[in-house]
Motif scaffolding. Structure first.
Motif, PDB file in Angstrom:
ATOM      1  N   ASP A 102       0.872  -1.173   0.000  1.00 54.85           N
ATOM      2  CA  ASP A 102       0.000   0.000   0.000  1.00 54.85           C
ATOM      3  C   ASP A 102       0.910   1.223   0.000  1.00 54.85           C
ATOM      4  O   ASP A 102       1.522   1.545   1.018  1.00 54.85           O
ATOM      5  CB  ASP A 102      -0.902  -0.026   1.238  1.00 54.85           C
ATOM      6  CG  ASP A 102      -1.948   1.082   1.250  1.00 54.85           C
ATOM      7  OD1 ASP A 102      -1.828   2.051   0.475  1.00 54.85           O
ATOM      8  OD2 ASP A 102      -2.892   0.976   2.065  1.00 54.85           O
ATOM      9  N   ARG A 126       1.399   5.333  -0.786  1.00 56.33           N
ATOM     10  CA  ARG A 126       0.711   6.620  -0.963  1.00 56.33           C
ATOM     11  C   ARG A 126       1.736   7.675  -1.362  1.00 56.33           C
ATOM     12  O   ARG A 126       2.828   7.741  -0.802  1.00 56.33           O
ATOM     13  CB  ARG A 126       0.027   7.042   0.334  1.00 56.33           C
ATOM     14  CG  ARG A 126      -1.077   6.092   0.753  1.00 56.33           C
ATOM     15  CD  ARG A 126      -1.568   6.418   2.163  1.00 56.33           C
ATOM     16  NE  ARG A 126      -2.392   5.364   2.686  1.00 56.33           N
ATOM     17  CZ  ARG A 126      -3.723   5.434   2.758  1.00 56.33           C
ATOM     18  NH1 ARG A 126      -4.347   6.503   2.339  1.00 56.33           N
ATOM     19  NH2 ARG A 126      -4.407   4.428   3.256  1.00 56.33           N
ATOM     20  N   GLU A 127       1.343   8.457  -2.365  1.00 49.34           N
ATOM     21  CA  GLU A 127       2.182   9.564  -2.808  1.00 49.34           C
ATOM     22  C   GLU A 127       1.261  10.732  -3.117  1.00 49.34           C
ATOM     23  O   GLU A 127       0.546  10.727  -4.118  1.00 49.34           O
ATOM     24  CB  GLU A 127       2.981   9.167  -4.049  1.00 49.34           C
ATOM     25  CG  GLU A 127       4.008  10.204  -4.434  1.00 49.34           C
ATOM     26  CD  GLU A 127       4.915   9.733  -5.545  1.00 49.34           C
ATOM     27  OE1 GLU A 127       5.184  10.537  -6.435  1.00 49.34           O
ATOM     28  OE2 GLU A 127       5.335   8.560  -5.528  1.00 49.34           O
ATOM     29  N   SER A 163      -1.929  12.630  -3.204  1.00 50.11           N
ATOM     30  CA  SER A 163      -3.309  12.141  -3.164  1.00 50.11           C
ATOM     31  C   SER A 163      -3.472  10.818  -3.909  1.00 50.11           C
ATOM     32  O   SER A 163      -4.551  10.248  -3.933  1.00 50.11           O
ATOM     33  CB  SER A 163      -4.248  13.197  -3.770  1.00 50.11           C
ATOM     34  OG  SER A 163      -3.896  13.429  -5.118  1.00 50.11           O
ATOM     35  N   ARG A 177      -2.629   6.725  -4.715  1.00 49.40           N
ATOM     36  CA  ARG A 177      -2.403   5.520  -3.907  1.00 49.40           C
ATOM     37  C   ARG A 177      -2.274   4.321  -4.837  1.00 49.40           C
ATOM     38  O   ARG A 177      -2.981   4.226  -5.850  1.00 49.40           O
ATOM     39  CB  ARG A 177      -3.589   5.327  -2.969  1.00 49.40           C
ATOM     40  CG  ARG A 177      -3.441   4.215  -1.971  1.00 49.40           C
ATOM     41  CD  ARG A 177      -4.627   4.219  -1.023  1.00 49.40           C
ATOM     42  NE  ARG A 177      -4.520   3.152  -0.042  1.00 49.40           N
ATOM     43  CZ  ARG A 177      -5.485   2.818   0.785  1.00 49.40           C
ATOM     44  NH1 ARG A 177      -6.639   3.471   0.770  1.00 49.40           N
ATOM     45  NH2 ARG A 177      -5.322   1.833   1.652  1.00 49.40           N
TER      46      ARG A 177
END
Length: 127
Positions: free
Chosen positions: A65, A67-68, A70, A72
């Motif tokens: 998982d 996240r970068e 906004s 994912r």
């Protein structure tokens, strides 16, 4: 002295008699771009446009998982393939949804996305 300088005075007139040749700029060669790859969404209806909660309910807990900002990326893997689901917020706001998926075999070679979704769904049902 005047005879010596007279030929020098004629030089500008001589230069005016020389024809000007314009060199056309070289035209760069046309580059043939490959046609954009068109992906079919047939078989991806249960993934594209869905939220993380929906696809986690379908495939179980993701193996990765990331996240970068906004965006994912959720990665699901099974014996048949690895599926990467990319989620972005919709234009109007709200929970990020899957806008694109990639699939590959465990050794990294490309794999059909819809087949991977089906294989991972079957794997999850047998857990």
């Amino acid at each position: 002295m005047k005879l010596k300088t007279a030929p020098l005075l004629l030089l500008p007139l001589l230069g005016a008699c020389v024809a000007k040749t314009e060199i056309a700029p070289a035209t760069p060669p046309r580059v043939q771009l490959p046609a954009p790859r068109v992906y079919s969404v047939v078989g991806l209806e249960n993934v594209i446009g869905r939220t993380a909660k929906v696809i986690e309910a379908q495939f179980g807990r993701p193996d990765l998982d990331v996240r970068e900002g906004s965006a994912r990326k959720l990665q699901f893997s099974g014996p048949a393939c690895v599926l990467d689901a990319y989620l972005y917020p919709p234009r109007g706001g709200g929970d990020p949804i899957v806008t694109h998926v990639d699939a590959r075999l465990p050794d990294g070679r490309d794999f059909d996305r819809a087949s991977c979704v089906a294989a991972l769904g079957r794997t999850t049902q047998h857990r």
